[in-house]
Design a protein around this motif. Structure first.
Motif, PDB file in Angstrom:
ATOM      1  N   GLU A 117       0.745  -1.393   0.148  1.00  0.00           N
ATOM      2  CA  GLU A 117       0.110   0.138   0.089  1.00  0.00           C
ATOM      3  C   GLU A 117       0.745   1.070  -0.059  1.00  0.00           C
ATOM      4  O   GLU A 117       0.514   2.226  -0.826  1.00  0.00           O
ATOM      5  CB  GLU A 117      -0.929  -0.222   1.244  1.00  0.00           C
ATOM      6  N   LYS A 120       2.253   2.032  -3.450  1.00  0.00           N
ATOM      7  CA  LYS A 120       1.441   2.407  -4.347  1.00  0.00           C
ATOM      8  C   LYS A 120       1.168   4.051  -4.228  1.00  0.00           C
ATOM      9  O   LYS A 120       1.111   4.688  -5.135  1.00  0.00           O
ATOM     10  CB  LYS A 120      -0.090   1.789  -3.981  1.00  0.00           C
ATOM     11  N   ARG A 121       1.388   4.502  -2.926  1.00  0.00           N
ATOM     12  CA  ARG A 121       0.747   5.959  -2.449  1.00  0.00           C
ATOM     13  C   ARG A 121       2.168   6.870  -2.666  1.00  0.00           C
ATOM     14  O   ARG A 121       1.849   8.094  -2.967  1.00  0.00           O
ATOM     15  CB  ARG A 121       0.263   5.859  -1.333  1.00  0.00           C
ATOM     16  N   PHE A 239      -4.326  -7.249  -4.288  1.00  0.00           N
ATOM     17  CA  PHE A 239      -3.639  -6.514  -5.107  1.00  0.00           C
ATOM     18  C   PHE A 239      -3.739  -7.104  -6.496  1.00  0.00           C
ATOM     19  O   PHE A 239      -2.916  -6.868  -7.235  1.00  0.00           O
ATOM     20  CB  PHE A 239      -1.960  -6.605  -4.585  1.00  0.00           C
ATOM     21  N   TYR A 242      -3.097  -5.135  -9.610  1.00  0.00           N
ATOM     22  CA  TYR A 242      -2.199  -3.980  -9.823  1.00  0.00           C
ATOM     23  C   TYR A 242      -0.983  -4.809 -10.592  1.00  0.00           C
ATOM     24  O   TYR A 242      -0.508  -6.027 -10.302  1.00  0.00           O
ATOM     25  CB  TYR A 242      -1.626  -3.482  -8.686  1.00  0.00           C
ATOM     26  N   PHE A 245       3.946  -0.920 -11.041  1.00  0.00           N
ATOM     27  CA  PHE A 245       4.286  -0.025 -10.030  1.00  0.00           C
ATOM     28  C   PHE A 245       5.511   0.823 -10.157  1.00  0.00           C
ATOM     29  O   PHE A 245       6.279   0.451 -11.228  1.00  0.00           O
ATOM     30  CB  PHE A 245       4.924  -0.805  -8.646  1.00  0.00           C
TER      31      PHE A 245
END
Length: 316
Positions: A117, A120-121, A239, A242, A245
């Motif tokens: 997480e 991702k952010r 996930f 996704y 990345f």
């Protein structure tokens, strides 16, 4: 070698960080322990101090866990997002103190949820990410664990109960069901390679110079309260959608990991269109960093960055 603890106030909560460093010029490697609430400082210190040859190793005891234990308030917001917010504050503090631009991140099990997480952010804060016992899809994980238990248990009563457990864990007695499920997985050697319990880990906590008996008791309490507050959200983690990345991803997985499905992690790796590596460790299950520590440390210390989108698969 510098080996010391430090306290930070993070989002209003006092939290413990342990630092092992041979050279302040080394990149920072922040370790995210499993659980939720399963603080691991004594094990990291005992088995993974060699990582300080390449990195400054940062072992964070997350809020409510281990040395960072405190009783959660009834109305306190304790979610996955809480820990991502804590990690961001910690990373920014570390980057400022050590005069770095990025950190390397290693997440194990529950910690791998926080890690994925986070990248991702906040990809601009991360050099690369290492997932160990990586959670990809919780429901696929539970399905694989259930199948393994059913194949390795001959007791019809155990098989019947395992088959009947609702893995959304929203039933009235979900905590009891979860503990039973996990205990059967451990007893059938699907979690700790070659062992039917975690008892071999316990002496490292009791004998650690950095862990008091009070810390050991707090670890037990912290694990229970964290699971109670977070597990139903953990059960929804997925996930699989996704495939790209902005951060290089290295997955190090035990071949016999049925606690968190190694097959699901490998399928994720195969579809990943990002710089990546996959290391499958034989004679290892959910804890390769401790059961094959020398090999694990060597792998992490010898990582060659940058990676390519084609990836590099290795069996050791």
């Amino acid at each position: 070698m510098k080996n010391y603890g430090k306290w930070y106030v993070i989002n209003g909560v006092k939290q413990y960080v342990h630092i092992i460093s041979e050279n302040s010029a080394n990149p920072l490697l922040v370790y995210l322990h499993g659980g939720p609430g399963d603080a691991a400082l004594p094990l990291m210190e005992r088995f993974n101090s060699d990582l300080a040859k390449k990195y400054t190793l940062i072992i964070w005891e997350q809020r409510g866990a281990g040395k960072s234990y405190y009783p959660f308030e009834a109305n306190e917001e304790i979610t996955i997002a809480t820990f991502i917010s804590d990690l961001k504050v910690l990373v920014l503090k570390l980057l400022s103190e050590w005069e770095k631009e990025k950190v390397c991140l290693m997440g194990h099990s529950w910690g791998s949820i926080i890690g994925m997480e986070f990248i991702k952010r906040y990809p601009k804060l991360i050099e690369y990410y290492i997932g160990v016992g990586q959670v990809i899809c919780s429901q696929e994980m539970f399905t694989a664990s259930r199948t393994y238990i059913l194949e390795h248990s001959s007791d019809p009563k155990i098989r019947q109960r395992i088959a009947s457990i609702d893995t959304s864990f929203r039933q009235e007695k979900w905590y009891n069901d979860l503990m039973y499920f996990m205990n059967q997985l451990i007893k059938t050697e699907g979690s700790l390679y070659g062992k039917k319990s975690y008892a071999s880990f316990y002496p490292y906590f009791v004998r650690s110079k950095n862990y008091s008996l009070r810390d050991c008791l707090h670890r037990i309490k912290g694990s229970k309260q964290s699971i109670e507050r977070l597990w139903q959200e953990v059960a929804l983690v997925d996930f699989t959608q996704y495939t790209s990345f902005e951060v290089p991803i290295i997955l190090i997985e035990g071949e016999q990991d049925y606690h968190v499905s190694e097959k699901t992690a490998f399928a994720f790796y195969q579809q990943l269109n990002s710089p990546k590596n996959y290391i499958r460790m034989k004679k290892a299950a959910h804890f390769p960093q401790w059961t094959r520590a020398a090999d694990f440390n060597q792998i992490v210390n010898e990582l060659e960055i940058p990676l390519t989108n084609a990836g590099n698969y290795l069996e050791v």
